[in-house]
Design an enzyme around this catalytic site. Sequence first.
Site, short mmCIF file in Angstrom:
data_model
loop_
_atom_site.label_atom_id
_atom_site.label_comp_id
_atom_site.label_asym_id
_atom_site.label_seq_id
_atom_site.Cartn_x
_atom_site.Cartn_y
_atom_site.Cartn_z
N HIS A 1 1.04 -1.07 0.28
CA HIS A 1 -0.11 0.02 0.14
C HIS A 1 0.83 1.19 -0.03
CE1 HIS A 1 -3.44 2.39 1.37
NE2 HIS A 1 -2.50 3.27 1.99
N GLU A 2 1.78 1.15 0.79
CA GLU A 2 2.75 2.47 1.13
C GLU A 2 3.51 2.73 -0.04
OE1 GLU A 2 0.78 2.88 4.27
OE2 GLU A 2 2.04 4.47 3.19
N HIS B 1 1.94 4.90 -2.66
CA HIS B 1 1.81 6.09 -2.49
C HIS B 1 3.42 6.62 -3.10
CE1 HIS B 1 -1.72 6.48 -0.24
NE2 HIS B 1 -1.23 6.17 0.51
N HIS C 1 -5.37 7.46 -2.54
CA HIS C 1 -6.03 6.53 -1.98
C HIS C 1 -7.25 6.20 -3.08
CE1 HIS C 1 -4.77 7.05 2.31
NE2 HIS C 1 -4.04 5.96 1.68
C1 LIG Z 1 -4.24 1.17 4.70
C2 LIG Z 1 -3.23 1.10 5.87
C3 LIG Z 1 -2.29 -0.13 5.65
C4 LIG Z 1 -2.51 2.57 6.14
C5 LIG Z 1 -3.31 3.62 6.55
C6 LIG Z 1 -2.66 5.15 6.59
C7 LIG Z 1 -2.20 5.06 5.05
O1 LIG Z 1 -3.24 5.55 4.29
N1 LIG Z 1 -1.11 5.00 4.88
O2 LIG Z 1 -0.44 5.50 3.49
C8 LIG Z 1 -3.99 3.22 8.08
O3 LIG Z 1 -3.05 3.06 8.75
N2 LIG Z 1 -5.30 3.14 8.09
C9 LIG Z 1 -5.98 2.88 9.43
C10 LIG Z 1 -7.14 3.77 9.32
C11 LIG Z 1 -7.88 3.81 10.61
C12 LIG Z 1 -8.68 2.97 11.18
N3 LIG Z 1 -9.05 3.05 12.16
C13 LIG Z 1 -8.35 4.07 12.93
C14 LIG Z 1 -8.40 4.84 14.19
C15 LIG Z 1 -7.63 5.62 14.41
C16 LIG Z 1 -6.84 6.43 13.32
C17 LIG Z 1 -6.77 5.77 11.83
C18 LIG Z 1 -7.55 4.51 11.65
C19 LIG Z 1 -10.00 2.12 13.02
C20 LIG Z 1 -9.56 1.10 14.00
C21 LIG Z 1 -8.44 0.26 13.36
C22 LIG Z 1 -7.04 0.75 13.56
C23 LIG Z 1 -6.00 -0.30 12.88
C24 LIG Z 1 -5.94 -0.22 11.25
N4 LIG Z 1 -5.67 1.13 10.74
C25 LIG Z 1 -6.29 1.68 9.75
O4 LIG Z 1 -6.67 0.95 8.84
ZN LIG Z 2 -2.43 5.32 2.26
#
Ligand SMILES: CC(C)C[C@H](CC(=O)NO)C(=O)N[C@H]1Cc2cn(c3ccccc23)CCCCCCNC1=O
Ligand SMILES: [Zn+2]
Length: 168
Positions: free
Chosen positions: A119-120, A123, A129
């Site tokens: 995913h990263e 970017h 996204h």
């Molecule tokens: C796509 C991923 C590999 C990278 C993305 C960030 C991103 O887009 N990097 O390029 C990411 O970390 N998304 C969060 C988004 C997110 C989901 N929640 C959050 C609660 C607080 C803050 C963020 C989140 C709800 C609770 C679940 C938390 C654990 C999972 N976290 C996520 O899915």
């Molecule tokens: Zn992302």
Amino acid sequence: EYSHIQGTRWNKNVLTFRIGRYTRDLRHSVVDSLIESAFSVWARASGLTFVRTNSHNADIMVEFVTYAHGDFYPFDGPRGTLAHAFGPGMGTGGDTHFDDDERWSAGAAGYNLLVVAAHEFGHALGLRHSRNPESLMYPTYKAFRPANLLSREDVANIKALYTPLKVN
Ligand SMILES: CC(C)C[C@H](CC(=O)NO)C(=O)N[C@H]1Cc2cn(c3ccccc23)CCCCCCNC1=O
Ligand SMILES: [Zn+2]
Ligand SMILES: [Ca+2]
Ligand SMILES: [Zn+2]
């Protein structure tokens, strides 16, 4: 997701990457192979080549860090945000940071490093996204079956960005 502050794409088709600080969750050799696999996913679809280097001016710096780590986007401890990456460009362009307060895994436990790195790196190559939950570029984590990380949309988007490339 910071590609809005960088260029749209790299204007060369060989990119170097360097792995800096590692996570303690996995052996270095496992991290190395998962990172290389994540790059190869995009290499196949884009025609780009990724070369690992130890030099400090690699195009893409890959690091495991926590909380404030030298850019304007501090991590947030366990869960929440898992990782981030800068869009193409000089300096921090392409750089990819993983939150080392997460439990990183090569399998189904914790968060799968291959899936998150892929995913990263999307970017880091200039993709934004996607609103399609099937897309690897969807903003929330989903444990994909590693067989088909890229959706048809992801492949189309990366080809639209790089296939016409005629530079060097
Ligand atoms: C796509 C991923 C590999 C990278 C993305 C960030 C991103 O887009 N990097 O390029 C990411 O970390 N998304 C969060 C988004 C997110 C989901 N929640 C959050 C609660 C607080 C803050 C963020 C989140 C709800 C609770 C679940 C938390 C654990 C999972 N976290 C996520 O899915
Ligand atoms: Zn992302
Ligand atoms: Ca986090
Ligand atoms: Zn960062």
